[in-house]
Structures are given as C-alpha cells and as structure tokens.
Scaffold this active site. Structure first.
Site, mmCIF file in Angstrom:
data_model
loop_
_atom_site.group_PDB
_atom_site.id
_atom_site.type_symbol
_atom_site.label_atom_id
_atom_site.label_comp_id
_atom_site.label_asym_id
_atom_site.label_seq_id
_atom_site.Cartn_x
_atom_site.Cartn_y
_atom_site.Cartn_z
ATOM 1 N N SER A 66 0.876 -1.180 0.000
ATOM 2 C CA SER A 66 0.000 0.000 0.000
ATOM 3 C C SER A 66 0.907 1.223 0.000
ATOM 4 O O SER A 66 2.128 1.090 0.065
ATOM 5 C CB SER A 66 -0.908 0.016 1.235
ATOM 6 N N THR A 67 0.299 2.399 -0.044
ATOM 7 C CA THR A 67 1.095 3.618 0.119
ATOM 8 C C THR A 67 1.368 3.804 1.612
ATOM 9 O O THR A 67 0.882 3.030 2.437
ATOM 10 C CB THR A 67 0.315 4.861 -0.376
ATOM 11 N N MET A 68 2.125 4.859 1.943
ATOM 12 C CA MET A 68 2.318 5.157 3.359
ATOM 13 C C MET A 68 0.971 5.564 3.943
ATOM 14 O O MET A 68 0.133 6.106 3.222
ATOM 15 C CB MET A 68 3.314 6.302 3.516
ATOM 16 N N ASN A 69 0.778 5.295 5.197
ATOM 17 C CA ASN A 69 -0.510 5.554 5.867
ATOM 18 C C ASN A 69 -1.651 4.800 5.217
ATOM 19 O O ASN A 69 -2.803 5.221 5.270
ATOM 20 C CB ASN A 69 -0.871 7.060 5.865
ATOM 21 N N GLY A 122 -2.629 1.715 5.887
ATOM 22 C CA GLY A 122 -3.247 0.696 6.739
ATOM 23 C C GLY A 122 -2.434 -0.575 6.904
ATOM 24 O O GLY A 122 -2.932 -1.567 7.440
ATOM 25 N N ASP A 178 7.025 -6.715 8.513
ATOM 26 C CA ASP A 178 6.629 -5.323 8.245
ATOM 27 C C ASP A 178 7.714 -4.604 7.444
ATOM 28 O O ASP A 178 8.894 -4.932 7.563
ATOM 29 C CB ASP A 178 6.388 -4.594 9.580
ATOM 30 N N GLU A 179 7.309 -3.634 6.647
ATOM 31 C CA GLU A 179 8.220 -2.765 5.879
ATOM 32 C C GLU A 179 9.275 -3.565 5.114
ATOM 33 O O GLU A 179 10.476 -3.323 5.224
ATOM 34 C CB GLU A 179 8.909 -1.741 6.802
ATOM 35 N N CYS A 229 -5.830 10.452 -1.705
ATOM 36 C CA CYS A 229 -5.158 11.715 -2.015
ATOM 37 C C CYS A 229 -6.054 12.872 -1.542
ATOM 38 O O CYS A 229 -7.274 12.711 -1.418
ATOM 39 C CB CYS A 229 -4.952 11.783 -3.518
ATOM 40 N N CYS A 262 -7.204 15.151 -3.145
ATOM 41 C CA CYS A 262 -8.212 15.507 -4.153
ATOM 42 C C CYS A 262 -9.384 14.521 -4.138
ATOM 43 O O CYS A 262 -10.369 14.705 -4.845
ATOM 44 C CB CYS A 262 -7.582 15.543 -5.539
HETATM 45 ZN ZN LIG Z 1 -4.915 13.672 -6.214
#
Ligand SMILES: [Zn+2]
Length: 213
Positions: A9-12, A14, A86-87, A147, A149
């Site tokens: 996943s991206t950072m933050n 989950g 993890d990581e 994001c 947006c």
């Molecule tokens: Zn965006």
C-alpha cells in the site's frame, strides 16, 4: 506447502494496522505468530506501532544483511503458524528469497507488508523487485490512503521543508525525529502536478500541448 504473500500500500495505507490485527487474531486462537522487521526501521524501536496506538514487540529485529536461515533465527520461527514481516522494502533481495523458501520448504505462511514505490515514483528497492517477482500472491491493501483531491493515492510523495521534492536519499524513516521531512500520499494526477511537473518529459508534453492547439 504454504505461500508467501506480498501486501502493499502507500504510506498511511493501513499496513501496520492490518499486520497487528492479523497477529491479534492468530494469538487469540493460540497460534504462534512471529513478527519480523528490519533494524533500519527505527520507528517504534523494536516494536511495530500503528498510529492508532496499537503496538507489538517484534520477535526478530533483522540486521541489514542478517540471514533468516541461521540456527538462532530458525529456533525462533520454526514452530510458528504464521510469519508477518513489516516494511519489507527495507529487506534485501536475499532476505526476501529466504522468506519465500521458509514458506515453501518449511510450510509456514509468510505475509510480507511493504511499500511498492519510493518518493521518486520508482520501485522502492531490490527487495521489493524480488517480492514482486517471487511472491505467490500479490495484493493491494484495500484501505489504501486517499489523495487530498479524493482519488486513491498510489504515490508516496516527500516534502522537505514543506516543498515537494524528488531528490535525496531513498530511505528517511518517519520516526518523529526528522521534522523537516513529511510524506504525503498522492494520486498520479497530483503527483505529476506537484512533484514531476518540472521533469523533462512533463515539460516536453506541455510544449506539445502549447504548440498544437
Ligand atoms: Zn490527487
């Protein structure tokens, strides 16, 4: 034999919460769970800590080039029902290969959690390339971050002194000691708009758009 699963996943996004919840469910059923992370991940010292306050001490704090196939480490994990890592972007290629072998030769399921790409928008590390190459199952963690947006974030942008940047060292751990750095999950549109807009490719396309109207 068991599988090695790579969950990204991206950072933050989950990841940590997912890993701690999985560990909790196994422990509740009295199944032995082994938690592993790299010593490079200084966040939470020898524990895996989520932003919601949950925390669990790791069983193996892996040194940079330490093998999992030593007698000392084998004795820690050989009776485990599951291994959670993890990581994994901080692990090297050999360590990822060892995890895959543990799943397939010793029959312990291995769940690897990590970031797909770095703040430059490139595959994070050799370890991540290896995970994509050999994992039996590859999954994006469903609760990936959003994001600003409103679109789904797929990039881990970095801010240095409040400005987006794509230059600098790949690994700067967000452990609360480096206040000038901040990570921001962005969608492709926003990553291009805020981070890559000055790149030669983006400038070339902007010129074409300007020229051919
Ligand atoms: Zn965006």
């Amino acid at each position: 034999m068991a599988d090695m699963v790579f969950k990204y996943s991206t950072m933050n996004g989950g990841k940590t919460l997912n890993i701690l919840q999985t560990a909790h469910s196994y422990n509740e059923n009295n199944f032995k769970t082994i938690l592993i992370k790299s010593i490079t991940d200084t966040k939470g010292n020898d524990s895996i800590t989520s932003r919601t306050g949950l925390s669990k001490k790791v069983d193996i704090l892996l040194e940079e080039n330490e093998s999992l196939l030593t007698e000392k480490n084998y004795k820690i994990y050989y009776t485990a029902k599951i291994i959670l890592v993890d990581e994994v972007e901080l692990l090297n290629k050999e360590q990822i290969k060892e995890l895959w072998m543990i799943a397939h030769l010793i029959n312990i399921p291995v769940l690897c959690y990590g970031l797909k790409s770095n703040f430059k928008g490139e595959i994070f590390s050799e370890g991540i390339s290896e995970a994509f190459a050999i994992a039996d199952i590859i999954e994006e963690i469903g609760s990936s971050s959003i994001c600003h947006c409103g679109k789904k974030a797929t990039f881990n942008a970095r801010k240095e002194k409040n400005e987006f940047t794509d230059v600098g060292p790949t690994i700067i751990i967000d452990d609360g000691t480096k206040e000038e750095y901040e990570y921001v999950p962005l969608c492709s549109d926003c990553y291009l708009k805020y981070v890559k807009i000055k790149s030669p490719e983006a400038q070339k396309l902007a010129k074409l758009v300007e020229k051919i109207k």
